[in-house]
Write a protein that holds these residues in place. Structure first.
Motif, PDB file in Angstrom:
ATOM      1  N   GLN A   1       2.921  -3.743  -4.657  1.00  0.00           N
ATOM      2  CA  GLN A   1       3.031  -2.303  -4.874  1.00  0.00           C
ATOM      3  C   GLN A   1       4.249  -1.933  -5.717  1.00  0.00           C
ATOM      4  O   GLN A   1       4.264  -0.884  -6.359  1.00  0.00           O
ATOM      5  N   LYS A   2       5.268  -2.765  -5.686  1.00  0.00           N
ATOM      6  CA  LYS A   2       6.514  -2.441  -6.381  1.00  0.00           C
ATOM      7  C   LYS A   2       6.922  -3.584  -7.308  1.00  0.00           C
ATOM      8  O   LYS A   2       7.951  -4.245  -7.098  1.00  0.00           O
ATOM      9  N   PRO A   3       6.128  -3.872  -8.326  1.00  0.00           N
ATOM     10  CA  PRO A   3       6.479  -4.963  -9.248  1.00  0.00           C
ATOM     11  C   PRO A   3       7.735  -4.624 -10.049  1.00  0.00           C
ATOM     12  O   PRO A   3       7.922  -3.491 -10.508  1.00  0.00           O
ATOM     13  N   ARG A   4       8.612  -5.614 -10.195  1.00  0.00           N
ATOM     14  CA  ARG A   4       9.847  -5.427 -10.954  1.00  0.00           C
ATOM     15  C   ARG A   4      10.191  -6.739 -11.646  1.00  0.00           C
ATOM     16  O   ARG A   4       9.707  -7.813 -11.271  1.00  0.00           O
ATOM     17  N   ASN A   5      11.050  -6.656 -12.610  1.00  0.00           N
ATOM     18  CA  ASN A   5      11.565  -7.860 -13.265  1.00  0.00           C
ATOM     19  C   ASN A   5      12.827  -8.298 -12.524  1.00  0.00           C
ATOM     20  O   ASN A   5      13.942  -7.894 -12.864  1.00  0.00           O
ATOM     21  N   PHE A   6      12.631  -9.105 -11.501  1.00  0.00           N
ATOM     22  CA  PHE A   6      13.735  -9.476 -10.634  1.00  0.00           C
ATOM     23  C   PHE A   6      14.614 -10.555 -11.265  1.00  0.00           C
ATOM     24  O   PHE A   6      14.123 -11.540 -11.821  1.00  0.00           O
ATOM     25  N   ASP A   7      15.921 -10.373 -11.110  1.00  0.00           N
ATOM     26  CA  ASP A   7      16.849 -11.440 -11.441  1.00  0.00           C
ATOM     27  C   ASP A   7      16.863 -12.490 -10.336  1.00  0.00           C
ATOM     28  O   ASP A   7      16.945 -13.688 -10.613  1.00  0.00           O
ATOM     29  N   ALA A   8      16.803 -12.033  -9.086  1.00  0.00           N
ATOM     30  CA  ALA A   8      16.868 -12.980  -7.969  1.00  0.00           C
ATOM     31  C   ALA A   8      16.242 -12.367  -6.728  1.00  0.00           C
ATOM     32  O   ALA A   8      16.221 -11.144  -6.547  1.00  0.00           O
ATOM     33  N   LEU A   9      15.737 -13.241  -5.871  1.00  0.00           N
ATOM     34  CA  LEU A   9      15.209 -12.852  -4.570  1.00  0.00           C
ATOM     35  C   LEU A   9      15.913 -13.679  -3.499  1.00  0.00           C
ATOM     36  O   LEU A   9      16.236 -14.845  -3.709  1.00  0.00           O
ATOM     37  N   ILE A  10      16.129 -13.061  -2.334  1.00  0.00           N
ATOM     38  CA  ILE A  10      16.544 -13.801  -1.136  1.00  0.00           C
ATOM     39  C   ILE A  10      15.366 -13.809  -0.180  1.00  0.00           C
ATOM     40  O   ILE A  10      14.780 -12.758   0.110  1.00  0.00           O
ATOM     41  N   LEU A  11      15.023 -14.980   0.281  1.00  0.00           N
ATOM     42  CA  LEU A  11      13.871 -15.171   1.154  1.00  0.00           C
ATOM     43  C   LEU A  11      14.356 -15.770   2.464  1.00  0.00           C
ATOM     44  O   LEU A  11      14.872 -16.896   2.490  1.00  0.00           O
ATOM     45  N   ASP A  12      14.239 -15.025   3.571  1.00  0.00           N
ATOM     46  CA  ASP A  12      14.702 -15.489   4.884  1.00  0.00           C
ATOM     47  C   ASP A  12      13.596 -15.256   5.907  1.00  0.00           C
ATOM     48  O   ASP A  12      13.706 -14.384   6.775  1.00  0.00           O
ATOM     49  N   PRO A  13      12.510 -16.037   5.829  1.00  0.00           N
ATOM     50  CA  PRO A  13      11.344 -15.792   6.690  1.00  0.00           C
ATOM     51  C   PRO A  13      11.566 -16.285   8.113  1.00  0.00           C
ATOM     52  O   PRO A  13      12.534 -17.004   8.387  1.00  0.00           O
ATOM     53  N   PRO A  14      10.677 -15.932   9.032  1.00  0.00           N
ATOM     54  CA  PRO A  14      10.746 -16.471  10.387  1.00  0.00           C
ATOM     55  C   PRO A  14      10.463 -17.968  10.391  1.00  0.00           C
ATOM     56  O   PRO A  14      10.186 -18.571   9.352  1.00  0.00           O
ATOM     57  N   ARG A  15      10.512 -18.570  11.569  1.00  0.00           N
ATOM     58  CA  ARG A  15      10.408 -20.026  11.681  1.00  0.00           C
ATOM     59  C   ARG A  15       9.140 -20.588  11.044  1.00  0.00           C
ATOM     60  O   ARG A  15       9.138 -21.707  10.532  1.00  0.00           O
ATOM     61  N   ALA A  16       8.066 -19.838  11.033  1.00  0.00           N
ATOM     62  CA  ALA A  16       6.811 -20.323  10.448  1.00  0.00           C
ATOM     63  C   ALA A  16       6.870 -20.425   8.931  1.00  0.00           C
ATOM     64  O   ALA A  16       5.964 -20.989   8.310  1.00  0.00           O
ATOM     65  N   GLY A  17       7.923 -19.898   8.303  1.00  0.00           N
ATOM     66  CA  GLY A  17       8.052 -19.971   6.853  1.00  0.00           C
ATOM     67  C   GLY A  17       7.317 -18.849   6.147  1.00  0.00           C
ATOM     68  O   GLY A  17       6.731 -17.961   6.764  1.00  0.00           O
TER      69      GLY A  17
END
Length: 471
Positions: free
Chosen positions: A389-405
């Protein structure tokens, strides 16, 4: 295999295959999940409370005749590893627990090993998962943090002696307890409905132990959650009532706790909280920011984890030139906004931060915590939906999901977003290695990896990885 059970236990064991019987095992390599691999009569046995290279006598705890593998607890050490130490906590000590006729509590399954050996085994597990699930040959040291940095031996001493977080003890700012049928504080045995009464929690901070919850009459309560922020602010005790328990009973329990302790009722299924005394949230602090965390809202449980993880993530992203003033970034599975606030500092008012969290209550906390940062947009919802819904040209993402990944669909969405880099924070080496495999098959590569021992005396570890598109 030599059965050594009473007639009553034998009847129970017969009903569950070979459960309750004993076997002498030569202990093999460590495996993901807190156990080691052994073999008995051609069958794989996952044995806990052992160390590779030992010979032990083990009690079978999950041993159906048709099962592909069995599980067992060590009850006697016949040939000990030089890394074996006396367990620091009686309820979690398999040898003592089974000698008293019951299984040990979970949550301290590596407590019989010197800390250095614990970390070396965790490093072996991480390397094996990376090799098996991602095809990556890489050995990474598991780093100690806080007061444990430089500690090479075992944790010894009583709770009070380790309340500063040294020796692998006193690090938990959050703890979860069950309640025995008699209304006493307890903890579940591993993979069991059996509840062991407890009268201390050496892994927890002194602020949690000082509450002396084991002295309370908790009848009418099924579960107790405690949060005691490392900054010394007001602790919160959450009481999950048993069916039919009235608020009057919960208020009576709350009245037994000190005036400066907040108490709330909570529903584990919905996460909703009901004020009983004080407030329904705690105030955490990290990286120069304060964070409100309501009820069971997620926060790293090791007292030094927030600073450690923030430092590692920002070092990866800033060192690679991905995080700077004016950058466009996102914090996915953002919780109460630990990383979001730090990202907002880094990108400044000319940049933008998208903060995405699925839990409605935790997302509300993030909005409160970040209301003064105009460059931050907090969105509650599923990560893959929000990114579409919110596409952007990201420089970076931080991904910190729950234990299941994150999982394959989310990884696909992340790749489609075409960021320049992703910092992946994981508390499970298996789900991380699986997701890394998905990234690699989409043309990405592992550019950096650090591992931290944020859960001493357990099999868990935390990793921070830098992922970038392959050139």
């Amino acid at each position: 295999m030599t059965p050594r059970t009473s007639s009553a236990a034998t009847t129970e064991a017969d009903a569950a295959g070979h459960e309750g019987e004993e076997a002498v095992l030569d202990v093999g390599p460590v495996a993901h999940g807190g156990h080691c691999v052994a073999r008995h009569e051609g069958r794989v046995v996952f044995v806990r409370h052992a160390i590779p290279g030992e010979k032990v006598r083990a009690r079978l705890t999950d041993a159906g005749e048709d099962a592909k593998f069995w599980r067992a607890d060590t009850i006697e050490v016949l040939e000990a590893s030089p890394d074996r130490v006396e367990h620091f906590w009686r309820p979690a000590d398999s040898l003592r627990a089974w000698s008293n006729g019951h299984p040990p509590v979970g949550g301290a399954e590596f407590g019989h090993m010197a800390l250095a050996r614990q970390r070396s085994l965790k490093a072996e597990v991480l390397a094996e998962q990376l090799r098996r699930l991602a095809g990556v040959e890489l050995s990474t040291e598991v780093e100690a943090v806080g007061k444990d940095a430089g500690t090479k031996g075992a944790a010894t001493g009583a709770v009070g002696e380790a309340s500063d977080g040294g020796g692998g003890l006193g690090w938990r700012t959050r703890a979860s307890f069950s309640v025995t049928p008699a209304g006493k504080l307890g903890m579940h045995a591993h993979r069991s409905g059996y509840i062991v009464p407890v009268r201390d929690m050496p892994l927890a901070t002194e602020a949690i132990n000082a509450l002396r919850l084991w002295d309370l009459d908790l009848q009418g309560v099924e579960r107790v959650e405690v949060a005691a922020p490392a900054n010394g602010s007001r602790p919160l005790v959450l009481l999950a009532p048993a069916p039919g328990t009235k608020d009057k009973r919960l208020k009576a329990i709350a009245a037994q706790l000190p005036a400066d302790v907040s108490v709330a009722g909570f529903d584990p299924l919905t996460g909703s909280v009901t004020q009983l005394k004080g407030r329904t949230w705690v105030q955490e602090s990290a990286a120069g920011h304060d964070y409100r965390v309501t009820g069971e809202g997620f926060w790293q449980i090791h007292r030094d984890a927030p600073e450690t993880l923030v430092g590692s993530v920002t070092e990866f992203l800033q060192g690679g030139g991905f995080l700077h003033s004016g950058a466009v970034v996102a914090d996915l599975y953002a919780g109460a906004g630990l990383f979001t606030a730090v990202l907002a500092d880094a990108v400044g008012e000319t940049g933008s931060v998208l903060s995405v969290e699925g839990s409605p209550g935790t997302s509300r906390d993030a909005r409160k915590n970040l209301h003064a940062a105009p460059q931050v947009e907090v969105v509650q919802g599923r990560v893959e939906r929000v990114l579409r819904q919110k596409p952007r040209n990201f420089d970076a993402l931080i991904l910190d999901p729950p234990r299941a990944g994150a999982g394959k669909p989310v990884v696909g969405q992340l790749v489609a977003a075409q960021p320049r880099a992703i910092a992946y924070v994981s508390c499970d080496p298996a789900s991380f290695a699986r997701d890394l495999g998905y990234f690699q098959r989409s043309g990405w590569e592992l550019a950096g990896l650090r591992a931290f021992d944020l859960y001493p005396h357990t099999h868990h570890l935390e990793t921070v990885a830098l992922l970038v598109p392959a050139p």
